[in-house]
Write an enzyme that holds these catalytic residues in place. Structure first.
Site, mmCIF file in Angstrom:
data_model
loop_
_atom_site.group_PDB
_atom_site.id
_atom_site.type_symbol
_atom_site.label_atom_id
_atom_site.label_comp_id
_atom_site.label_asym_id
_atom_site.label_seq_id
_atom_site.Cartn_x
_atom_site.Cartn_y
_atom_site.Cartn_z
ATOM 1 N N ASP A 46 0.817 -1.219 0.000
ATOM 2 C CA ASP A 46 0.000 0.000 0.000
ATOM 3 C C ASP A 46 0.849 1.266 0.000
ATOM 4 O O ASP A 46 0.320 2.373 0.098
ATOM 5 C CB ASP A 46 -0.953 0.007 1.194
ATOM 6 C CG ASP A 46 -0.231 0.047 2.535
ATOM 7 O OD1 ASP A 46 1.024 -0.090 2.536
ATOM 8 O OD2 ASP A 46 -0.898 0.223 3.568
ATOM 9 N N ARG A 105 11.328 26.088 -0.875
ATOM 10 C CA ARG A 105 10.731 27.249 -1.549
ATOM 11 C C ARG A 105 9.544 27.808 -0.771
ATOM 12 O O ARG A 105 9.133 28.947 -0.994
ATOM 13 C CB ARG A 105 10.299 26.858 -2.966
ATOM 14 C CG ARG A 105 11.437 26.746 -3.945
ATOM 15 C CD ARG A 105 11.008 26.225 -5.294
ATOM 16 N NE ARG A 105 10.818 24.778 -5.292
ATOM 17 C CZ ARG A 105 10.589 24.051 -6.380
ATOM 18 N NH1 ARG A 105 10.501 24.647 -7.554
ATOM 19 N NH2 ARG A 105 10.454 22.746 -6.302
ATOM 20 N N GLN A 106 8.999 27.017 0.139
ATOM 21 C CA GLN A 106 7.864 27.469 0.947
ATOM 22 C C GLN A 106 8.388 27.928 2.309
ATOM 23 O O GLN A 106 8.132 27.315 3.338
ATOM 24 C CB GLN A 106 6.842 26.340 1.090
ATOM 25 C CG GLN A 106 6.313 25.841 -0.252
ATOM 26 C CD GLN A 106 5.341 24.693 -0.107
ATOM 27 O OE1 GLN A 106 4.441 24.731 0.724
ATOM 28 N NE2 GLN A 106 5.525 23.653 -0.913
ATOM 29 N N ASP A 181 17.484 36.579 -10.960
ATOM 30 C CA ASP A 181 16.461 37.423 -10.333
ATOM 31 C C ASP A 181 17.117 38.233 -9.225
ATOM 32 O O ASP A 181 18.245 37.976 -8.817
ATOM 33 C CB ASP A 181 15.285 36.604 -9.794
ATOM 34 C CG ASP A 181 15.720 35.498 -8.850
ATOM 35 O OD1 ASP A 181 16.674 35.709 -8.071
ATOM 36 O OD2 ASP A 181 15.123 34.408 -8.899
ATOM 37 N N LYS A 204 13.017 39.987 -13.267
ATOM 38 C CA LYS A 204 11.821 39.331 -13.804
ATOM 39 C C LYS A 204 10.627 39.601 -12.895
ATOM 40 O O LYS A 204 10.763 39.773 -11.693
ATOM 41 C CB LYS A 204 12.050 37.826 -13.939
ATOM 42 C CG LYS A 204 12.283 37.099 -12.627
ATOM 43 C CD LYS A 204 12.586 35.632 -12.860
ATOM 44 C CE LYS A 204 12.833 34.915 -11.535
ATOM 45 N NZ LYS A 204 13.219 33.504 -11.718
ATOM 46 N N ASP A 234 14.019 24.109 -11.923
ATOM 47 C CA ASP A 234 12.912 23.158 -11.895
ATOM 48 C C ASP A 234 12.467 22.827 -13.321
ATOM 49 O O ASP A 234 12.904 21.866 -13.920
ATOM 50 C CB ASP A 234 11.769 23.737 -11.061
ATOM 51 C CG ASP A 234 10.698 22.697 -10.745
ATOM 52 O OD1 ASP A 234 10.721 21.605 -11.346
ATOM 53 O OD2 ASP A 234 9.825 22.969 -9.909
ATOM 54 N N ALA A 236 12.955 24.866 -15.920
ATOM 55 C CA ALA A 236 13.936 25.523 -16.795
ATOM 56 C C ALA A 236 13.337 26.587 -17.704
ATOM 57 O O ALA A 236 14.045 27.127 -18.567
ATOM 58 C CB ALA A 236 14.693 24.490 -17.650
ATOM 59 N N THR A 238 12.270 29.746 -16.931
ATOM 60 C CA THR A 238 12.886 31.039 -16.647
ATOM 61 C C THR A 238 14.338 31.067 -17.092
ATOM 62 O O THR A 238 14.808 32.051 -17.673
ATOM 63 C CB THR A 238 12.804 31.345 -15.137
ATOM 64 O OG1 THR A 238 11.429 31.348 -14.735
ATOM 65 C CG2 THR A 238 13.418 32.688 -14.818
#
Length: 338
Positions: A46, A105-106, A181, A204, A234, A236, A238
């Protein structure tokens, strides 16, 4: 409690090649075999994760090597369950070696009613029994403050600097380091200082995650060899758009140095079709078959740096010494030549 003779390594399934390379490098440093602890990390039908450690780890200094990359949830649960198994087996200390720290990222609430998942992951690791974290190029430096335990955050920029100095040794005066950035300026400036190169920025504006509405270049990149540096790539999208923009502004060539090659979805195809000369990533995330087969993608090893960091932690000596190129040059001696 028995005396701790050697550091002991155990690995999950996320990046076994890197874990094996770290063990091999540590064996070279120690002059004796340092292998991975015999264990099995499996799944029930499972999908539940089951861990069994076959060696005695009582009183041992354990290092759990596991990137929380795709599939992030499975790999994170493997790390937590391995840690719990070691804690219940009376390991003296448990250090989580997380070359790529997922959910980074969070790191803040960007909108109402959104989570700070990086903090949640930090809480889970500590609750599971992790007493120290060793990672590389956190997406946001403040994540170190989410933990109430020591966090050692290594940097890929010294490795990148060694590679750039070798690959562009005859054209080093033409290099321009580019941040993709404004948020990555500190990271790009660090690399620029190491190779004594000027700095430019791609500004950006995002409408929503994964989509860029408008981009412009801050700085003169005309006739320069542009090196884009970032912590992760991620999809790509950007990155490839930034490369096109730099050429439009007069750049001679565009290369990219990215710490973590997440490279999900159409990323590899975009890089293959892009105007970039090549993309250099580290092996913090295990390369998929498409990544390994892509002629434009080159992978730099992090095992020498992580092996030395683990030995420094075990010996109680400085980890921050690995931030310097002078310390890493002997460790990587011969790798960047030829």
């Amino acid at each position: 409690m028995p005396n701790i003779i050697e550091p002991k390594l155990i690995a999950g399934n996320s990046n076994m090649p890197l874990a094996t390379s770290i063990a091999r490098r540590m064996s070279m440093h120690r002059g004796m075999n340092v292998g991975l602890v015999d264990a099995r990390v499996e799944r029930f039908n499972d999908g539940e994760i089951f861990v069994e450690v076959f060696e005695n780890v009582r009183g041992e200094d354990m290092f759990v090597i596991q990137s929380t990359s795709n599939p992030a949830n499975d790999n994170l649960m493997e790390l937590l369950i391995m840690t719990d198994a070691l804690r219940r087996s009376s390991a003296s200390r448990i250090t989580a070696v997380i070359p790529y720290f997922g959910y980074a990222r969070q790191d803040r609430r960007t909108k109402a009613r959104t989570p700070i998942s990086a903090k949640l992951v930090a809480n889970m690791l500590v609750e599971a029994g992790v007493e120290r974290v060793l990672t590389m190029d956190l997406h946001a430096a403040q994540i170190q403050g989410f933990f109430d335990i020591p966090v050692d955050n290594l940097y890929a920029s010294p490795i990148f600097a060694l590679d750039i100095k070798e690959k562009f040794k005859d054209r080093i005066d033409e290099i321009m380091v580019v941040s993709p950035d404004v948020g990555g300026v500190a990271r790009a400036r660090e690399l620029a200082k190491r190779i004594n190169a000027p700095l430019s920025i791609v500004d950006k504006r995002r409408e929503k995650p994964g989509e860029v509405a408008e981009m412009t270049v801050i700085g003169d990149v005309k006739d320069k060899i542009c090196v884009i540096v970032d912590d992760m790539c991620d999809t790509a999208g950007t990155l490839c758009k930034a490369a096109e923009l730099l050429l439009d502004f007069g750049a001679k060539e565009v290369h990219a140095y990215i710490s973590h090659g997440v490279l999900s979805g159409p990323a590899v195809q975009r890089i293959t079709n892009s105007v970039m000369e090549n993309l250099v990533i580290t092996d913090s995330i295990a390369a998929t078959e498409p990544v390994a087969a892509c002629e434009k993608i080159r992978v730099l090893p992090t095992a020498p740096m992580f092996a030395q960091a683990i030995l420094n932690i075990w010996n109680g000596t400085s980890v921050s010494s690995l931030f310097e190129q002078g310390t890493l040059e002997p460790i990587y001696e011969g790798f960047f030549r030829g």
